[in-house]
Scaffold this motif. Structure first.
Motif, mmCIF file in Angstrom:
data_model
loop_
_atom_site.group_PDB
_atom_site.id
_atom_site.type_symbol
_atom_site.label_atom_id
_atom_site.label_comp_id
_atom_site.label_asym_id
_atom_site.label_seq_id
_atom_site.Cartn_x
_atom_site.Cartn_y
_atom_site.Cartn_z
ATOM 1 N N THR A 134 -23.002 -21.022 -57.601
ATOM 2 C CA THR A 134 -21.318 -20.248 -57.917
ATOM 3 C C THR A 134 -21.042 -19.705 -57.080
ATOM 4 O OG1 THR A 134 -22.941 -19.857 -60.109
ATOM 5 C CG2 THR A 134 -21.519 -17.487 -59.326
ATOM 6 N N VAL A 135 -19.094 -19.289 -57.358
ATOM 7 C CA VAL A 135 -18.688 -17.920 -56.382
ATOM 8 C C VAL A 135 -18.645 -16.607 -57.060
ATOM 9 C CG1 VAL A 135 -16.528 -17.930 -55.564
ATOM 10 C CG2 VAL A 135 -17.652 -20.093 -55.767
ATOM 11 N N THR A 136 -19.505 -15.491 -56.486
ATOM 12 C CA THR A 136 -19.048 -14.542 -57.363
ATOM 13 C C THR A 136 -18.446 -13.236 -56.311
ATOM 14 O OG1 THR A 136 -20.528 -13.255 -58.877
ATOM 15 C CG2 THR A 136 -21.787 -14.278 -56.396
ATOM 16 N N ALA B 235 -15.459 -14.424 -60.128
ATOM 17 C CA ALA B 235 -15.602 -13.128 -59.346
ATOM 18 C C ALA B 235 -14.713 -11.586 -59.524
ATOM 19 C CB ALA B 235 -14.470 -14.104 -58.713
ATOM 20 N N ASP C 169 -16.971 -17.387 -66.425
ATOM 21 C CA ASP C 169 -16.286 -18.595 -65.888
ATOM 22 C C ASP C 169 -15.155 -18.277 -65.623
ATOM 23 O OD1 ASP C 169 -15.407 -20.906 -63.680
ATOM 24 O OD2 ASP C 169 -15.633 -22.258 -65.593
ATOM 25 N N TRP D 227 -9.930 -12.539 -57.398
ATOM 26 C CA TRP D 227 -10.367 -13.563 -56.176
ATOM 27 C C TRP D 227 -8.894 -14.322 -56.332
ATOM 28 C CZ3 TRP D 227 -12.540 -18.639 -56.137
ATOM 29 C CH2 TRP D 227 -12.817 -18.975 -54.812
ATOM 30 N N PRO E 121 -11.475 -16.473 -62.608
ATOM 31 C CA PRO E 121 -11.493 -15.208 -61.735
ATOM 32 C C PRO E 121 -11.435 -14.047 -61.048
ATOM 33 C CG PRO E 121 -9.411 -16.800 -61.893
ATOM 34 C CD PRO E 121 -11.126 -16.940 -63.196
ATOM 35 N N THR F 218 -21.567 -17.078 -52.853
ATOM 36 C CA THR F 218 -22.237 -18.224 -53.015
ATOM 37 C C THR F 218 -23.353 -17.015 -54.086
ATOM 38 O OG1 THR F 218 -23.733 -19.046 -51.638
ATOM 39 C CG2 THR F 218 -22.184 -19.890 -51.009
ATOM 40 N N SER G 137 -16.899 -10.991 -54.497
ATOM 41 C CA SER G 137 -15.158 -10.083 -54.554
ATOM 42 C C SER G 137 -14.678 -9.278 -54.726
ATOM 43 C CB SER G 137 -14.407 -11.135 -55.407
ATOM 44 O OG SER G 137 -13.009 -11.173 -54.691
ATOM 45 N N THR H 55 -17.430 -19.805 -61.107
ATOM 46 C CA THR H 55 -16.669 -18.499 -60.639
ATOM 47 C C THR H 55 -17.093 -17.137 -61.818
ATOM 48 O OG1 THR H 55 -14.198 -20.243 -59.965
ATOM 49 C CG2 THR H 55 -14.724 -18.110 -59.895
ATOM 50 N N VAL I 43 -16.540 -13.068 -51.260
ATOM 51 C CA VAL I 43 -17.372 -13.792 -51.857
ATOM 52 C C VAL I 43 -18.142 -13.961 -51.582
ATOM 53 C CG1 VAL I 43 -15.241 -14.820 -53.418
ATOM 54 C CG2 VAL I 43 -16.041 -16.176 -51.500
ATOM 55 N N PRO J 16 -8.260 -17.588 -54.163
ATOM 56 C CA PRO J 16 -8.967 -18.136 -52.590
ATOM 57 C C PRO J 16 -7.855 -18.524 -51.487
ATOM 58 C CG PRO J 16 -9.465 -18.859 -54.826
ATOM 59 C CD PRO J 16 -8.353 -18.112 -55.094
#
Length: 304
Positions: A140-142, A121, A87, A300, A89, A227, A144, A119, A225, A302
């Motif tokens: 999930t944001v992955t 990333a 988890d 990452w 960035p 999802t 990047s 996350t 990025v 944002p």
């Protein structure tokens, strides 16, 4: 009058003592709770088979203690597999590279699965690449996949304030980038070569870890990025799920029973972990930039 003053002074001293003892009592309670939490989280008998969990959270920088813990765990017969719970960035390129290399060495000897949280990333995604199976949540944001090197210059502001900095450098690129003058074309070209080389290293990790053609990996490495669902479609992760699904896969594909207990990798004390989580991001993202040039980062952002 003197008697009233003496009573007031005694009362104040008593209040100070009570405050001190109350504070000590509260600290003792918190300390006991922390000890109990640590004992509960490590209820694995010495020498008993178990699955190791490595939490990777916050800003990723090179941590010698984590690398050493992974090296020892790889040689420990009681450790049957490793779950990398991510988890994050991202962090520095060097930090991500060091963690990636340590996890790759571990994966050469024992099963490794990665489980992405909210996350994963940049360098956070890099940490998942050595795993034989990568799980992500749908939300999930992955990704990047990219490298960032940034600075700023305040020459116009200094000029308005009547400040003229004097810089002595051994060569035309030694002070590039600089706080005190705009980036030259030569300096920009040199920085671009650094970024492109670091980016190529990252793309190579993606191609190797995901068993992907280099051109395909490069097409996904433009900094965007994804999802979890998009990453699955793009081939950046293997399945949707969490730790439960990871345990099921280990049992089915690597014969690691789901009944085995899980033990977290612990390299720092409770107080140190709390202090680190509160200050690490600020120190890395603010102070480094204020001093001038930040380390190359796979992070990452944002806001960008």
């Amino acid at each position: 009058m003197s008697l009233d003053a003496d009573l007031l002074a005694d009362r104040r001293r008593l209040r100070r003592r009570l405050t001190l003892w109350r504070a000590l009592a509260i600290l003792s309670v918190f300390g006991a709770l922390a000890v109990l939490a640590g004992l509960r989280s490590d209820q694995v008998l010495p020498g008993a088979a178990h699955v190791l969990r490595l939490p990777v959270s916050g800003f990723i920088s090179e941590d010698r203690r984590v690398i050493e813990a992974l090296e020892e765990a790889a040689k420990n017969a009681s450790v049957r597999a490793l779950i990398v719970a991510i988890d994050s960035p991202g962090g520095t390129m060097a930090g991500g590279e060091a963690l990636h290399a340590a996890l790759r060495r571990f994966a050469e000897r024992k099963p490794v699965v990665a489980v992405m949280g909210a996350t994963a990333a940049s360098a956070g995604y890099m940490a998942a690449l050595p795993a034989q199976r990568v799980f992500a949540r749908e939300s999930t944001v992955t990704g990047s996949i990219g490298v960032l090197l940034q600075s700023f210059e305040v020459s116009e502001l200094l000029e308005r304030a009547g400040i003229r900095p004097q810089v002595f450098a051994s060569g035309p690129l030694k002070d590039q980038p600089s706080l005190f003058r705009p980036l030259t074309e030569e300096g920009r070209a040199a920085m671009d070569r650094v970024i492109q080389d670091l980016h190529a290293q990252f793309v190579g990790m993606v191609a190797a870890g995901r068993h992907m053609d280099a051109d395909r990996a490069r097409s996904l490495a433009d900094g965007r990025v994804f999802t979890g669902r998009q990453a699955l479609e793009a081939g950046l992760v293997d399945a949707i799920g969490g730790e439960r699904e990871a345990r099921s896969w280990l049992a089915a594909e690597r014969q690691v029973p789901e009944t085995l207990p899980i033990r977290d990798v612990r390299t720092r004390g409770t107080a140190e972990r709390l202090l680190s989580s509160a200050t690490e991001t600020v120190m890395k993202s603010l102070f480094s930039e204020w001093l001038g040039v930040d380390a190359p980062r796979a992070l990452w952002q944002p806001s960008r």
